[in-house]
Design a protein around this motif. Structure first.
Motif, short mmCIF file in Angstrom:
data_model
loop_
_atom_site.label_atom_id
_atom_site.label_comp_id
_atom_site.label_asym_id
_atom_site.label_seq_id
_atom_site.Cartn_x
_atom_site.Cartn_y
_atom_site.Cartn_z
N TYR A 219 -1.17 -2.37 -44.46
CA TYR A 219 -1.34 -0.93 -43.70
C TYR A 219 -2.43 -0.31 -44.52
O TYR A 219 -2.35 -0.13 -45.54
N ASN A 220 -3.74 -0.06 -43.89
CA ASN A 220 -4.91 0.45 -44.41
C ASN A 220 -4.97 2.06 -44.19
O ASN A 220 -4.78 2.45 -43.12
N VAL A 221 -4.89 2.87 -45.30
CA VAL A 221 -4.78 4.37 -45.09
C VAL A 221 -5.69 5.22 -45.88
O VAL A 221 -5.73 4.58 -47.11
N ILE A 222 -6.20 6.03 -45.52
CA ILE A 222 -6.88 7.20 -46.17
C ILE A 222 -6.15 8.56 -46.00
O ILE A 222 -5.63 8.73 -44.94
N ILE A 223 -5.97 9.27 -47.29
CA ILE A 223 -5.54 10.60 -47.23
C ILE A 223 -6.69 11.44 -47.80
O ILE A 223 -7.09 10.92 -48.75
N PHE A 224 -7.06 12.28 -46.92
CA PHE A 224 -8.26 13.10 -47.12
C PHE A 224 -7.86 14.45 -47.39
O PHE A 224 -7.25 14.96 -46.47
N LEU A 225 -8.11 15.13 -48.74
CA LEU A 225 -7.73 16.50 -48.84
C LEU A 225 -9.09 17.54 -48.96
O LEU A 225 -10.03 16.92 -49.80
N THR A 226 -9.21 18.28 -48.15
CA THR A 226 -10.38 19.31 -48.48
C THR A 226 -10.20 20.70 -47.96
O THR A 226 -9.06 21.13 -47.18
N ASP A 227 -10.94 21.80 -48.47
CA ASP A 227 -10.69 23.07 -48.17
C ASP A 227 -11.81 23.81 -47.49
O ASP A 227 -11.88 24.91 -46.93
N GLY A 228 -12.94 23.11 -47.04
CA GLY A 228 -13.98 23.88 -46.28
C GLY A 228 -14.73 22.71 -45.63
O GLY A 228 -14.37 21.75 -45.12
N GLU A 229 -16.00 23.19 -45.19
CA GLU A 229 -16.74 22.41 -44.24
C GLU A 229 -18.07 21.67 -45.30
O GLU A 229 -18.40 22.43 -46.29
N ALA A 230 -18.52 20.90 -44.66
CA ALA A 230 -19.66 20.09 -45.32
C ALA A 230 -20.83 20.83 -45.60
O ALA A 230 -21.31 21.69 -44.59
N THR A 231 -21.49 20.99 -46.69
CA THR A 231 -22.43 21.58 -47.30
C THR A 231 -23.53 20.67 -47.80
O THR A 231 -24.60 21.24 -48.22
N ALA A 232 -23.23 19.53 -47.95
CA ALA A 232 -24.06 18.40 -48.51
C ALA A 232 -24.12 17.23 -47.67
O ALA A 232 -22.95 16.92 -46.96
N GLY A 233 -25.02 16.28 -48.01
CA GLY A 233 -25.04 14.90 -46.83
C GLY A 233 -25.29 15.41 -45.56
O GLY A 233 -25.89 16.24 -45.02
N ILE A 234 -24.46 14.65 -44.78
CA ILE A 234 -24.61 14.94 -43.10
C ILE A 234 -23.64 16.20 -43.12
O ILE A 234 -22.15 16.21 -43.54
#
Length: 340
Positions: free
Chosen positions: A113-128
């Motif tokens: 079972y392959n899983v990512i949990i992604f935690l963020t509080d904002g919008e992208a400002t670097a990279g793409i």
């Protein structure tokens, strides 16, 4: 409702797990503390046989290990020390975090079972930085990978990119929670996915009397956790429900007899609300990936379902000052339609 055996002796599928933590400057204060605590809880509750990694990012990307490592007392200690040292600074490079995380699943297989949990509080400002660009990159990386990854996105606070998180999470799930609830929400959520027993689930009915079933797609099945599927039918009668998927690298199938009643009982009047809530969740995923007239049409469907069934949506709110005899529902644009 399907609920697998919850006994301690029943086997579970091993996980390959990555936690992606946003440590940009806006994650300062309680947000980063809650994120560290939630991450530490997850690491301390991994199963023997699981492999894991922690990736954190601001404008730069850092990976605890160069690849997923088996959960052992030594790797747990390394991870806990690493997580406790995370501080908030810099900008937000979401694309770089996924560019680092996804290729590490090359060593995983279809039997885990392959899983990512992604935690963020904002919008992208670097990279793409544009939503479509990030989504295309993630989808392309997973396509090349040829392994399924379940992505669970948790947005923290008021300024998250709902369109991005909804579509990143629509493989299974997406959550948006205030920082003061983050630790409890993620800890509780992790416990529900801790012990997978059936992957790539599908459901079929024979005869084909049931339609508009939700959620789409079906979640994996987890030890001791109920999976609720809701649908509609016009013709009562007996049907066979076939629930199938993969477990430990082999196909698995279960059959259940189900009676579709021809009477509407008072005890079951909550069921239409459950169905409407699930359909609204599905339509929201479509809304966030649509633009212009298509998005407005989906918005109208959501409002109609909400007002018809009395289920709150992001575009409606309950109000008791518009109806002196009871509680009404009022429509409002809580966010502008997608303009891209």
């Amino acid at each position: 409702i399907a609920e697998p055996d919850g006994s301690a002796s029943s086997p579970v599928i091993n996980k390959v797990f990555t936690l992606i933590i946003d440590r940009s400057g806006s994650m300062g204060g309680d947000k980063i503390v809650q994120a560290r605590n939630a991450a530490s809880f997850i690491v301390q509750n991994l199963n023997e046989g699981d492999r894991f990694n922690v990736i954190d990012f601001d404008d730069a990307i850092t990976s605890l290990f160069s690849s997923h490592q088996y959960y052992t007392p030594a790797t747990e200690t390394s991870a806990l020390n690493y997580i406790s040292s995370l501080t908030a600074d810099g900008s937000t490079n979401i694309s770089g975090a996924f560019q680092t995380a996804i290729p590490q699943f090359y060593a995983a297989g279809s039997d885990t079972y392959n899983v990512i949990i992604f935690l963020t509080d904002g919008e992208a400002t670097a990279g793409i930085t544009n939503t479509d660009g990030i989504l295309n990159m993630v989808n392309n990386l997973i396509t090349v990978l040829e392994n399924d990854i379940s992505i669970f996105s948790f947005g923290i606070g008021e300024y998250v990119n709902e369109q991005l998180l909804s579509q990143l999470g629509n493989r299974i799930h997406s959550e948006t929670d205030p920082a003061d609830e983050l630790e409890e929400v993620i800890s509780d959520f992790y416990l529900t996915i801790q012990n997978p027993v059936l992957l790539n689930t599908t459901i079929n009915f024979s005869p084909d009397l049931v339609h508009e079933t939700y959620p789409i797609p079906l979640p994996s099945l987890f030890k001791g956790i109920q999976m609720l599927v809701v649908g509609r039918y016009n013709t009562p009668g007996m049907v066979n429900v076939n629930l199938s998927g993969e477990a430990f690298g082999s196909p698995v199938s279960y059959d259940y007899p189900l009676a579709l009643t021809e009477t509407n009982t008072l005890q079951m009047q909550f069921l239409p609300k459950l169905w409407a809530k699930q359909k609204i969740g599905y339509l929201l995923q479509q809304y966030y990936s649509s633009v212009g007239a298509v998005a407005e049409g989906i918005h109208d469907q959501i409002v109609e379902l909400s007002t018809c069934y009395g289920v709150i949506s992001p575009f409606t709110s309950f109000s008791d000052n518009t109806n002196p005899t009871g509680t009404g529902i009022e429509q409002e644009w809580l966010q502008e339609p997608n303009a891209n």
